[in-house]
Design a protein around this motif. Structure first.
Motif, mmCIF file in Angstrom:
data_model
loop_
_atom_site.group_PDB
_atom_site.id
_atom_site.type_symbol
_atom_site.label_atom_id
_atom_site.label_comp_id
_atom_site.label_asym_id
_atom_site.label_seq_id
_atom_site.Cartn_x
_atom_site.Cartn_y
_atom_site.Cartn_z
ATOM 1 N N THR A 24 6.328 -4.877 -6.235
ATOM 2 C CA THR A 24 4.940 -5.270 -5.294
ATOM 3 C C THR A 24 5.075 -4.404 -4.035
ATOM 4 O O THR A 24 3.689 -3.939 -3.563
ATOM 5 C CB THR A 24 5.031 -6.729 -5.084
ATOM 6 N N TYR A 25 6.275 -4.409 -3.279
ATOM 7 C CA TYR A 25 6.245 -3.877 -1.997
ATOM 8 C C TYR A 25 6.890 -2.581 -2.006
ATOM 9 O O TYR A 25 7.890 -2.190 -2.502
ATOM 10 C CB TYR A 25 6.873 -4.985 -1.157
ATOM 11 N N ARG A 26 6.608 -1.637 -1.046
ATOM 12 C CA ARG A 26 7.339 -0.664 -0.483
ATOM 13 C C ARG A 26 7.848 -0.668 1.031
ATOM 14 O O ARG A 26 7.165 -1.424 1.644
ATOM 15 C CB ARG A 26 6.406 0.692 -0.514
ATOM 16 N N ILE A 27 8.891 -0.185 1.190
ATOM 17 C CA ILE A 27 9.342 -0.068 2.973
ATOM 18 C C ILE A 27 9.238 1.427 3.358
ATOM 19 O O ILE A 27 9.810 2.348 2.636
ATOM 20 C CB ILE A 27 10.876 -0.737 2.894
ATOM 21 N N TYR A 28 8.518 1.469 4.327
ATOM 22 C CA TYR A 28 8.094 2.750 4.849
ATOM 23 C C TYR A 28 8.939 2.683 6.331
ATOM 24 O O TYR A 28 8.983 1.840 7.214
ATOM 25 C CB TYR A 28 6.816 3.409 4.919
ATOM 26 N N SER A 82 0.826 -1.119 -0.097
ATOM 27 C CA SER A 82 0.111 0.113 0.043
ATOM 28 C C SER A 82 0.809 1.276 0.062
ATOM 29 O O SER A 82 2.148 1.124 0.139
ATOM 30 C CB SER A 82 -0.916 0.064 1.235
ATOM 31 N N THR A 83 0.268 2.304 0.008
ATOM 32 C CA THR A 83 0.678 3.674 -0.274
ATOM 33 C C THR A 83 0.395 4.601 1.182
ATOM 34 O O THR A 83 -0.620 4.633 1.198
ATOM 35 C CB THR A 83 0.574 4.602 -1.609
ATOM 36 N N TYR A 84 1.570 5.126 1.845
ATOM 37 C CA TYR A 84 1.137 6.102 2.978
ATOM 38 C C TYR A 84 2.142 7.281 2.823
ATOM 39 O O TYR A 84 3.228 7.280 2.225
ATOM 40 C CB TYR A 84 1.588 5.107 4.119
#
Length: 527
Positions: free
Chosen positions: A513-517, A501-503
């Motif tokens: 596929t992924y993001r690291i926040y 998801s996006t934050y």
């Protein structure tokens, strides 16, 4: 006695067994990182580097994982590359499994072709699940190493070589008590019902075996004495998380149909088995397995008992099935080569049998060709996609590698709970994985008070036990709000979040596929 089982095995037989071993890996594949490595490899890493995973409560439970095997592995991988060592031992264990099965078939039917054919039958049915597990493991693990040792124990027992049988059983029990209990029950039943005249000779090896089993036995007693905090919830979670191991009433009709076909083949094979003492022993082995399965059904479905559940009694089908394959192989030999039956019952034969439909050599070659073809087209059409060839798996490993290279060792991650093995490559703690629920077996109270509440923190409706829990978790995880992320950060001290998801948070890494926040406490003021 003029039988092949009493002669030394020629060197070319070992070459055939090596070919069968390579063929099995070609057909089935090998996973350098299996799903259970999320438990085993993490334990090895933590044992060798205690500073890893400082905040991970799941890793802390692994000291209760009852097996001495991985302690030995932890020492060995200090000296050798881990991946190379795992594959070498995996290959050796697979070869020993086929060798032990070959010896059992040779002892039972005095024909090496029965042994070769039994090995091919195991390869051809490698996709069959026996009590939630495969006969041929996809990756390196202690169950795959112990299995051939237990077959050797049965082989020596049938030959009345009590000492090697007792020693192998004791060693196996300290490495994998669950699987060893099944074979121990088989042997005890045989001694009790059929071998009363041999009890005196068996007594001393049995006492030594019991003495050698004491370290693991005391460990198990200590573990089982701990009361389970919430037994109704525990039983509900067992059925929800480990149904494929412990709840036969939930197994699919397709699986039961496969069992039925194999059972009928086994019954048919009994009609062609010689009526001798050694085969009566095997019948007792199977009877003991049936009793274990009945106990497993009662203890998991009808009158739940945690001690019964922890032993996964339905996996006792695996050694019983391996013995059954010897009998089915003999049946096929009799059908394809009728004169073989008369030869098996005769100690003297002066000429090669005639009147056969297919020679044993031809039968073996034909099945080998079929399995090779299956090995070529199977991964693409019939078998599940291999994880090491999967783009998604490669991407997941790259995320782990980034975390290892760019974050401190004390970092705490929130990761997609349906994914497995984040800890292995990243060497970083994570909040929860669905796989962590395996601790219901060796650390049930931790699973009740930590694993389950953390999953509920992500998806609260999970407490109603909806079907397809992984899909429900995926949907809930992808819909986590920023406020929920900060709540998880405050409660558990999360530093980073891996999400599709996006934050509106600092983005540190992004894959397909992924993001690291990064999640920091200063973000709370923005809510």
């Amino acid at each position: 006695m003029n039988t092949e089982s009493r002669h030394p095995i020629p060197w070319h037989t070992y070459l055939v067994l090596l070919f069968v071993t390579v063929l099995s890996i070609w057909v089935q594949g090998y996973q350098s990182e299996g799903s259970d490595h999320a438990i085993h490899v993490v334990f090895v890493q933590h044992y060798n580097q205690p500073g890893l995973y400082p905040n991970d409560l799941f890793v802390a439970t692994l000291s209760h994982y009852y097996s001495f095997f991985w302690y030995g592995v932890a020492y060995i991988v200090r000296l050798f590359p881990q991946d190379a060592f795992f594959f070498a031992l995996f290959l050796l264990a697979r070869l020993l499994l086929f060798h032990a099965l070959f010896l059992l078939a040779l002892e039972l039917f005095q024909k090496k072709w029965v042994g070769f054919l039994a090995c091919l039958l195991v390869i051809g049915t490698h996709f069959v699940v026996w009590g939630g597990s495969f006969i041929l493991e996809l990756s390196f693990g202690h169950s795959g190493v112990v299995r051939p040792l237990l077959l050797y124990a049965l082989y020596f027992y049938l030959r009345k070589n009590w000492w090697p049988s007792a020693i192998l059983l004791a060693v196996s029990f300290n490495l994998h008590p669950m699987t060893s209990t099944y074979v121990g029950a088989m042997i005890c039943a045989a001694v009790w019902f059929l071998q009363r005249d041999d009890r005196r000779r068996i007594l001393l090896p049995a006492l030594v075996c019991a003495l050698l089993c004491l370290p693991m036995g005391l460990w198990l007693l200590t573990s089982f004495r701990e009361p389970i905090a919430d037994q109704p919830l525990y039983m509900a979670l067992i059925r929800y998380r480990l149904w494929h191991h412990l709840s036969p009433f939930t197994w699919s009709a397709k699986l039961w149909a496969v069992y039925g076909v194999l059972f009928l083949a086994w019954l048919w094979s009994l009609a062609y088995a010689p009526r001798t003492a050694i085969h009566r022993l095997v019948l007792v082995f199977w009877a003991a397995t049936g009793v274990l399965c009945v106990i497993g059904t009662i203890g998991s479905e009808l009158w739940p008992q945690p001690a019964v559940i922890r032993f996964h009694f339905f996996r006792s089908l695996i050694p019983a099935a391996l013995l059954a394959f010897c009998y089915v192989a003999h049946l096929l030999m009799r059908l394809c080569w009728p004169s073989a039956g008369r030869e098996l019952l005769s100690a003297h034969h002066s000429r090669r049998p005639t009147g056969h439909l297919l020679s044993p050599q031809g039968l073996i070659i034909l099945l080998s060709i079929v399995l090779i073809i299956w090995g070529v087209i199977g991964p693409a059409r019939f078998l599940p996609k291999k994880r090491w060839d999967s783009k998604a798996f490669t991407e997941w490993k790259e995320i782990q590698d980034w975390a290892k290279r760019n974050t401190p060792a004390s970092t705490y991650f929130l990761t997609p709970p349906w994914e497995t093995g984040f800890r292995i490559g990243s060497q970083r703690a994570c909040l929860v994985e669905w796989k962590d629920g395996s601790a219901l077996i060796w650390a049930p109270n931790w699973a009740l008070t930590s694993w389950w509440p953390r999953l509920l923190a992500i998806y609260s409706d999970l407490e109603n036990f909806p079907p397809d829990p992984l899909e429900k978790l995926r949907t809930a995880y992808e819909r986590l709000t920023l406020r929920q992320l900060h709540t998880l950060q405050r409660e558990y001290g999360i530093d980073y979040c891996v999400t599709p998801s996006t934050y509106p948070l600092p983005l540190l890494y992004q894959s397909a596929t992924y993001r690291i926040y990064q999640i920091t406490r200063s973000d709370d003021s923005e809510l």
